[in-house]
Design an enzyme around this catalytic site. Sequence first.
Site, PDB file in Angstrom:
ATOM      1  N   SER A 171      -4.354  62.263  35.351  1.00  0.00           N
ATOM      2  CA  SER A 171      -3.394  63.049  36.111  1.00  0.00           C
ATOM      3  C   SER A 171      -3.499  64.525  35.743  1.00  0.00           C
ATOM      4  O   SER A 171      -3.970  64.884  34.657  1.00  0.00           O
ATOM      5  CB  SER A 171      -1.968  62.559  35.820  1.00  0.00           C
ATOM      6  OG  SER A 171      -1.800  61.236  36.241  1.00  0.00           O
ATOM      7  N   GLY A 173      -4.710  62.264  41.111  1.00  0.00           N
ATOM      8  CA  GLY A 173      -4.443  62.986  39.879  1.00  0.00           C
ATOM      9  C   GLY A 173      -4.752  64.469  39.952  1.00  0.00           C
ATOM     10  O   GLY A 173      -4.825  65.140  38.928  1.00  0.00           O
ATOM     11  N   PRO A 182      -4.111  61.561  46.708  1.00  0.00           N
ATOM     12  CA  PRO A 182      -3.265  62.651  46.214  1.00  0.00           C
ATOM     13  C   PRO A 182      -1.791  62.305  46.362  1.00  0.00           C
ATOM     14  O   PRO A 182      -1.364  61.739  47.370  1.00  0.00           O
ATOM     15  CB  PRO A 182      -3.644  63.825  47.120  1.00  0.00           C
ATOM     16  CG  PRO A 182      -4.052  63.166  48.410  1.00  0.00           C
ATOM     17  CD  PRO A 182      -4.718  61.876  48.012  1.00  0.00           C
ATOM     18  N   ARG A 228       0.946  64.045  43.703  1.00  0.00           N
ATOM     19  CA  ARG A 228       1.502  65.257  43.124  1.00  0.00           C
ATOM     20  C   ARG A 228       1.066  66.503  43.906  1.00  0.00           C
ATOM     21  O   ARG A 228       1.856  67.414  44.133  1.00  0.00           O
ATOM     22  CB  ARG A 228       1.027  65.367  41.679  1.00  0.00           C
ATOM     23  CG  ARG A 228       1.570  66.567  40.914  1.00  0.00           C
ATOM     24  CD  ARG A 228       0.720  66.864  39.677  1.00  0.00           C
ATOM     25  NE  ARG A 228       0.424  65.679  38.882  1.00  0.00           N
ATOM     26  CZ  ARG A 228       1.115  65.295  37.832  1.00  0.00           C
ATOM     27  NH1 ARG A 228       2.143  66.004  37.430  1.00  0.00           N
ATOM     28  NH2 ARG A 228       0.763  64.219  37.161  1.00  0.00           N
ATOM     29  N   TYR A 278       6.743  64.057  28.394  1.00  0.00           N
ATOM     30  CA  TYR A 278       5.348  64.464  28.251  1.00  0.00           C
ATOM     31  C   TYR A 278       5.165  65.848  27.639  1.00  0.00           C
ATOM     32  O   TYR A 278       4.034  66.308  27.498  1.00  0.00           O
ATOM     33  CB  TYR A 278       4.664  64.492  29.633  1.00  0.00           C
ATOM     34  CG  TYR A 278       4.737  63.232  30.424  1.00  0.00           C
ATOM     35  CD1 TYR A 278       5.199  63.243  31.737  1.00  0.00           C
ATOM     36  CD2 TYR A 278       4.342  62.018  29.882  1.00  0.00           C
ATOM     37  CE1 TYR A 278       5.259  62.092  32.486  1.00  0.00           C
ATOM     38  CE2 TYR A 278       4.403  60.848  30.619  1.00  0.00           C
ATOM     39  CZ  TYR A 278       4.864  60.891  31.931  1.00  0.00           C
ATOM     40  OH  TYR A 278       4.924  59.743  32.673  1.00  0.00           O
ATOM     41  N   CYS A 306      23.191  64.381  26.185  1.00  0.00           N
ATOM     42  CA  CYS A 306      23.415  64.336  24.748  1.00  0.00           C
ATOM     43  C   CYS A 306      22.118  64.019  24.009  1.00  0.00           C
ATOM     44  O   CYS A 306      21.983  62.998  23.338  1.00  0.00           O
ATOM     45  CB  CYS A 306      24.490  63.299  24.433  1.00  0.00           C
ATOM     46  SG  CYS A 306      25.117  63.412  22.753  1.00  0.00           S
ATOM     47  N   GLU A 307      21.131  64.892  24.173  1.00  0.00           N
ATOM     48  CA  GLU A 307      19.831  64.782  23.531  1.00  0.00           C
ATOM     49  C   GLU A 307      19.323  66.186  23.236  1.00  0.00           C
ATOM     50  O   GLU A 307      19.327  67.053  24.126  1.00  0.00           O
ATOM     51  CB  GLU A 307      18.814  64.076  24.433  1.00  0.00           C
ATOM     52  CG  GLU A 307      19.097  62.623  24.707  1.00  0.00           C
ATOM     53  CD  GLU A 307      18.751  61.728  23.530  1.00  0.00           C
ATOM     54  OE1 GLU A 307      17.973  62.163  22.658  1.00  0.00           O
ATOM     55  OE2 GLU A 307      19.271  60.597  23.488  1.00  0.00           O
TER      56      GLU A 307
END
Length: 465
Positions: A238, A276, A319, A321, A366, A393-394
């Site tokens: 990708s 990708g 395709p 993305r 990622y 909450c992270e």
Amino acid sequence: MMRAHEAGAIHGQAGDRGPAWLRRPDDPNELVAHLWAANVSKTDGVLEVAGVTAPELAAEFGTPTYVVDEDDFRARARAFRDAFSGADVYYAGKAFLCVATARWIAEEGLNLDVCTGGELAVALRAGFPTERIGLHGNNKSVAELRRALEVGVGRIIVDSFEEIDRLAALTAELGVTAPLMVRVTAGVEAHTHEYISTSHEDQKFGFSITGGDALEAVRRIVDRPGLELRGLHSHIGSQIFVTDGFEVAARRVLRLQGQIERELGAVLPELDLGGGFGIAYTTQDDPSTPDDLARRMVKIVHDECAAEGIAVPHLSIEPGRAIAGPSTFTLYEVGTTKQVGLDGGASRRYVSVDGGMSDNIRPALYGADYSCTLASRTSEAASVLSRVVGKHCESGDIVVKDEFMPADVEAGDLLAVPGTGAYCRSLANNYNHVPRAAVVAVREGEARLVLRREDEDDLLRLDVG
């Protein structure tokens, strides 16, 4: 032993300059044009898309909201269709799929790749021609395969020996023929600007070429009635910006195809090299155009077929993305800001918005980079290194890791993040019980809802406790 911070390397960037590729803009009010859809612009600092302003969109649809430039989406689909004339272009629905986008894809003459029963259901609801649908997936259930055969999908990409057995049984039961592609792993994985040709057989997708499983899968298919082998399928990764990895993959896949023809006497009329293809999320990204991709990939296939002494198969690509991603931005409202001191006397400004990892989990998942802009007004303030964060909450709930933004960004301002059309709404979640955002399509001065915002009733509807 001390464990790494959950937010990973995103907390390792000190100083007030950000990463090496990030440049302080001469004017933070200006758009970096190649990051945005074709019909997005600014007037007096106010972002607008196809004649509709960001404040108007926020007032009508709320925030956060994914905003799709429909004409841009359609134009990117046509660009791939035209560049790969003579080949089949399958839009990868996993990038983003809803009834509206399925219809756009159908109207622009593309095929559609789905990878679950749910994605197939969306395609069917949209009235997508089933003969132009391909079904992917490494663990398709019997129910999913049965439905695909019953509605007559154009091809099924098989991924396991169990799936071959299931299809043989189902075709005998239903009295139909299953058109199949065999997904193979070529030992190539491409990411951005580099590819590595070793140590990538250890994955869940496809049949290994080097291990012999791919040849065995083909042998089992050609020996079974009801199964029609169309060709081989390869997908190498990708966010790919160069075609080197495709060249290595094509060489290995077509070498297998030659072996199949010689040893099994089976001529495979089709070849799918996957997708990708990369897009520009930030100024560090430089994607290829569909024309460049087509020219290089078609040449690769022709050259490798000539070297192998086999006929050139019918090519297809996937395709997703590259069509959906640049066509969309996410619109947020700022809730709070704070200045955080860093080592050495530097500082970073934190800007909290009303979304986050529930509408875009890619930065947390990622380490993906994004850009953003102030969307509701112009600013004369100096630009400062800023980090846009979400409401969850992270500590890893980061939307834009590093960006230079006006120092006076404050609560109530609107921010827009480009390049969020792919793998944002499709990966959206309800973490912290946050309802998923709406999707709005804009075209020729009119905005319309294509996926409504979830509300608390939606969240509670499945709770039977």
